[in-house]
Design an enzyme around this catalytic site. Structure first.
Site, PDB file in Angstrom:
ATOM      1  N   HIS A  75       0.818  -1.215   0.000  1.00  0.00           N
ATOM      2  CA  HIS A  75       0.000   0.000   0.000  1.00  0.00           C
ATOM      3  C   HIS A  75       0.850   1.262   0.000  1.00  0.00           C
ATOM      4  O   HIS A  75       0.346   2.351  -0.277  1.00  0.00           O
ATOM      5  CB  HIS A  75      -0.985  -0.003   1.182  1.00  0.00           C
ATOM      6  CG  HIS A  75      -0.386   0.192   2.531  1.00  0.00           C
ATOM      7  ND1 HIS A  75      -0.261  -0.821   3.451  1.00  0.00           N
ATOM      8  CD2 HIS A  75       0.099   1.287   3.136  1.00  0.00           C
ATOM      9  CE1 HIS A  75       0.269  -0.347   4.561  1.00  0.00           C
ATOM     10  NE2 HIS A  75       0.503   0.937   4.394  1.00  0.00           N
TER      11      HIS A  75
ATOM     12  N   ASP B 142       0.008  -7.484   0.903  1.00  0.00           N
ATOM     13  CA  ASP B 142       0.493  -6.154   1.257  1.00  0.00           C
ATOM     14  C   ASP B 142       2.011  -6.103   1.384  1.00  0.00           C
ATOM     15  O   ASP B 142       2.553  -5.491   2.299  1.00  0.00           O
ATOM     16  CB  ASP B 142      -0.160  -5.655   2.551  1.00  0.00           C
ATOM     17  CG  ASP B 142      -0.169  -4.131   2.649  1.00  0.00           C
ATOM     18  OD1 ASP B 142       0.370  -3.478   1.735  1.00  0.00           O
ATOM     19  OD2 ASP B 142      -0.707  -3.600   3.640  1.00  0.00           O
TER      20      ASP B 142
ATOM     21  N   SER C 241       4.402   1.646   8.407  1.00  0.00           N
ATOM     22  CA  SER C 241       4.115   0.601   7.422  1.00  0.00           C
ATOM     23  C   SER C 241       5.375   0.150   6.697  1.00  0.00           C
ATOM     24  O   SER C 241       6.154   0.967   6.209  1.00  0.00           O
ATOM     25  CB  SER C 241       3.104   1.118   6.401  1.00  0.00           C
ATOM     26  OG  SER C 241       1.861   1.351   6.998  1.00  0.00           O
TER      27      SER C 241
END
Length: 485
Positions: free
Chosen positions: A27, A58, A136
């Protein structure tokens, strides 16, 4: 055109150093147009290339071509699965500062969870360490090795973060090795099932005491399982692993998870050995596994939407992202029930089948009376079932009749004068500032009309510039990817 956006995430180099591989979250680089990387403690930014992206898990793999970037770089080993209550460290560059941040937490749960970016259910680890925007893609470290990648948090809770565990990371890496650097995805069995915890139902199925499993209610047509399994079978074992009545198996001591994890760890084309209870006896079957065949794609990352315009009617394939863009995050409650049903329960009959919808009508004299029609499925064109958008375009463009008839859901019908629609199309496009009547490459896509389709029944900071493709993620309302909080 959508406005370009920028996000900041974290990445790390994995061993061996000679492979020059960097892992981060998918992402963080979805729809990217430019990716810049800087090493911890350095002000210089390097241009990175995206080698592979696995939106379902992801995870993305990057590299940097500049040799100077790799000088003095220390790669990290990926290994192990932490135990419950074991302490781990989350490393990253969260919002609020420009330097690396390390937070500590303990493993509180190991289970299959929905990955908000790819809308796929895979193994995940829940920790009580803070995972905020910018974290992330950061490594989660236990001792001297990586045991996961930080990727999302629960917005309705406090300090509830999720990490991608080693089995999922290794599957992504091995998938690339097996297929020459191409990501193929995670397999599914292609069946729907229900639990067998009711004693009455077990008695009806004549199941002996001690035998456990799940009841097969449906098989998907394009999966090999549809040729081996049938509704009414009881799936008792997958590759020799016993399946409980609630659909779980013993993953590790005192931890039970859904048997879907066993399926997801296989690779596209592999054969699994199944044991089923059928008509009062055991039957052993071999089933070839494959990646999902989704009639309505659950995400549209890195893809530009296709469209076709005729007589002011705008047609497009149905996706979950389309429904979300029109009806919001709670589209499952607000969108037309027929489209929601297609998104959740319909199955593909043909490899290239799509649900084609009439998105809207661009007002013009030629479509007068139809202008309130929109977001409804197109079933037929001139009596021929529509397989996909390219097929619809072919049926319209090759029409030799005076009128083109569109049969829609809910028994609605639209007639458009063909010659007049063709003549008026340039003015309709100009009036609405649309450069072309269809998206690029649409007419060359496989469909029955062109014979291409046979019908069947180390830590570093990653800065990414977003694209203007209009694609986005389909995050769950409660679980949101960390860089999009």
């Amino acid at each position: 055109m959508c406005q370009q956006t920028k996000c900041t995430a974290t990445g790390f180099v994995i061993a061996p150093l000679s492979s020059r591989r960097i892992l981060t979250n998918a992402h963080a680089v979805a729809n990217e147009v430019a990716v810049k990387i800087r090493k911890h403690g350095s002000a210089q930014r390097y241009t990175a290339r995206v080698l592979a992206v696995g939106h379902e898990c992801d995870i993305a793999m990057l590299t940097v071509d500049d040799d100077d970037f790799w000088a003095d770089m220390v790669p990290l080993e990926i290994n192990g699965l932490p135990a419950m209550q074991e302490s781990v460290m989350v490393v990253g560059f969260p919002t609020g500062g420009d330097n690396v941040c390390v937070t500590k937490g303990v493993v509180s749960r190991i289970d299959r969870s929905t990955y908000s970016h790819g809308r796929t259910t895979l193994l995940a680890i829940q920790v009580d360490a803070a995972i905020n925007s910018g974290n992330s893609g950061g490594p989660v470290i236990l001792g001297d090795h990586v045991v996961g990648i930080a990727f999302q948090c629960l917005t309705s809770g406090e300090n509830i973060g999720y990490i991608i565990p080693v089995p999922v990371i290794n599957h992504f890496l091995e998938d690339l090795e097996r297929h020459g650097g191409k990501y193929t995805g995670f397999c599914e069995l292609g069946v729907s099932w229900q639990s067998l915890e009711n004693e009455g139902m077990r008695e009806v199925l004549d199941m002996p005491k001690g035998l456990t499993g799940v009841y097969i209610t449906k098989t998907e047509p394009l999966f090999d399982a549809s040729r081996q399994l049938m509704a009414g079978d009881v799936l008792t074992h997958f590759n020799g692993v016993e399946i409980a009545d609630d659909g779980t198996f013993l993953f590790r001591e005192a931890v039970r998870i859904n048997f879907g994890h066993l399926v997801s760890q296989a690779f596209n084309g592999e054969v699994a050995m199944l044991k089923v209870w059928r008509n009062g006896q055991h039957v052993e079957l071999s089933v070839q596994l494959s990646t999902p065949h989704q009639l309505v794609p659950v995400h549209s990352h890195d893809l530009k939407p296709h469209y076709y315009i005729y007589g002011g009617l705008v047609f497009t394939p149905l996706t979950c992202w389309y429904l979300r863009s029109v009806y919001g995050t709670d589209w499952s409650c607000k969108a037309p029930i027929k489209l929601v049903e297609k998104a959740f329960a319909a199955s593909k009959r043909d490899a290239q089948e799509e649900v084609v919808v009439l998105s809207k009508v661009l007002a013009h004299d030629i479509n007068s009376g139809y202008q309130d029609t929109g977001n409804i499925q197109v079933l037929k064109v001139n009596g021929v079932r529509v397989v996909n958008l390219a097929h619809l375009a072919h049926l319209v463009s090759t029409c030799t009749d005076k009128f083109v008839r569109f049969d829609l859901e809910w028994n609605k019908v639209i007639y458009i004068a063909h010659h007049k629609a063709t003549k008026m199309l340039p003015s309709i496009l100009e009036q609405n500032s649309i450069p072309a009547e269809h998206s690029k490459g649409l007419l060359s896509m496989p469909h029955p009309g062109n014979g291409q389709l046979q019908l069947q029944d180390s830590s570093m900071q990653v800065d990414c510039g977003g694209s203007d493709s209009g694609a986005s993620s389909d995050e769950d309302a409660a679980v949101v990817a960390a860089s999009k909080l």
